[in-house]
Design an enzyme around this catalytic site. Structure first.
Site, mmCIF file in Angstrom:
data_model
loop_
_atom_site.group_PDB
_atom_site.id
_atom_site.type_symbol
_atom_site.label_atom_id
_atom_site.label_comp_id
_atom_site.label_asym_id
_atom_site.label_seq_id
_atom_site.Cartn_x
_atom_site.Cartn_y
_atom_site.Cartn_z
ATOM 1 N N HIS A 1 0.847 -1.197 0.000
ATOM 2 C CA HIS A 1 0.000 0.000 0.000
ATOM 3 C C HIS A 1 0.888 1.256 0.000
ATOM 4 O O HIS A 1 0.457 2.331 -0.376
ATOM 5 C CB HIS A 1 -0.903 0.037 1.242
ATOM 6 C CG HIS A 1 -1.920 -1.054 1.269
ATOM 7 N ND1 HIS A 1 -1.654 -2.310 1.769
ATOM 8 C CD2 HIS A 1 -3.207 -1.092 0.838
ATOM 9 C CE1 HIS A 1 -2.728 -3.060 1.653
ATOM 10 N NE2 HIS A 1 -3.691 -2.352 1.095
ATOM 11 N N ASP B 1 -4.464 -6.137 -8.167
ATOM 12 C CA ASP B 1 -4.705 -5.566 -6.847
ATOM 13 C C ASP B 1 -5.089 -4.097 -7.068
ATOM 14 O O ASP B 1 -4.998 -3.575 -8.186
ATOM 15 C CB ASP B 1 -3.444 -5.695 -5.979
ATOM 16 C CG ASP B 1 -3.770 -5.710 -4.476
ATOM 17 O OD1 ASP B 1 -4.904 -5.339 -4.101
ATOM 18 O OD2 ASP B 1 -2.888 -6.080 -3.682
#
Length: 249
Positions: A117, A191
């Site tokens: 992230h 993702d």
């Protein structure tokens, strides 16, 4: 409508049923596959009742790095074969409930120290090492007719010609390895494309989306630039490529 519901709706929605984390389920000593399939089934029924079609779970990552800041409790364990069998059981339970599911994060996010992230994790292993560990649960899933795999934002230079490029935008990793060499002909989903590992690489809106499509993703997850992404893909991809993906979905 999709959700990250690895331990049920509660992963994203407050005051909804929460099931045990994967690491807890992975510690079950007897009848683990049957019990985990039952958990997946119950989870799937919750999601179906909430109007959700697709659960972006389970994790097929092998939990081999204790310093991993982002997988940890989300993995079924440290043994690749066990992870393969238990993640497949969870997947099959959700399918039995009538919702879609997927194995993630190809080629395996377990042995990393960086949170994707926030930055790009790199796995410095040989292809042989990756095949024995990270790739094993995905190959097991492919052999058992799994229909969807999510590709993570992590680099494995041994699989991408030595380049430190996120698997999610690597044609070598998605098209050459996953689809051609490993024989996966289901749906490939990226993702989330708003994650820092890839989101900051392309200043021009739409460029990341085109790279992800060109790499071989069929579904682009959570992009910040839907309109520009569609325009770039329409500009660069052939109608045959776009139609093939559309038909597959």
């Amino acid at each position: 409508i999709s959700i990250d519901g690895e331990y049920g709706l509660a992963m994203r929605i407050e005051k909804t049923p929460q099931y045990p984390f994967a690491i807890t389920l992975g510690a079950i000593q007897e009848n683990a596959t049957e019990l985990i399939e039952e958990v997946g089934f119950k989870m799937g029924l919750d999601m179906k009742a909430a109007g959700i079609h697709l659960n972006l779970a389970p994790c097929s990552d092998v939990n081999t790095n204790p310093e991993n800041p982002v997988i940890g409790y989300r993995s079924f364990g440290t043994n690749p074969q066990q992870v393969a069998e238990l993640s497949l059981a969870m997947y099959q339970g959700m399918k039995k409930a009538g919702i879609g599911a997927c194995l993630k994060h190809f080629p395996g996010h377990g042995d990393t120290k960086t949170d994707s992230h926030l930055g790009l994790p790199v796995i410095q292993k040989t292809k042989d090492e990756l095949e024995q560990e990270e790739l094993l649960p995905f190959l097991f899933g492919i052999d058992h007719d799994v229909e969807m795999i999510m590709v993570g934002h992590l680099a494995a230079p041994a699989l991408s010609g030595g380049k430190e490029v996120a698997a999610s935008i690597s044609r070598e990793i998605i098209t050459d390895l996953l689809k051609t060499e490993m024989g996966f002909n289901g749906i490939v989903i990226s993702d989330a494309l708003n994650m820092k590992a890839v989101a900051n690489l392309f200043p021009e809106p739409g460029q990341l989306e085109w790279q992800a499509f060109h790499a071989g993703n069929d579904i682009l997850c959570f992009t910040d630039h839907v309109k520009e992404g569609i325009e770039k893909i329409a500009e660069h991809a052939s109608e045959e490529e776009i139609d093939a993906v559309f038909e597959k979905i």
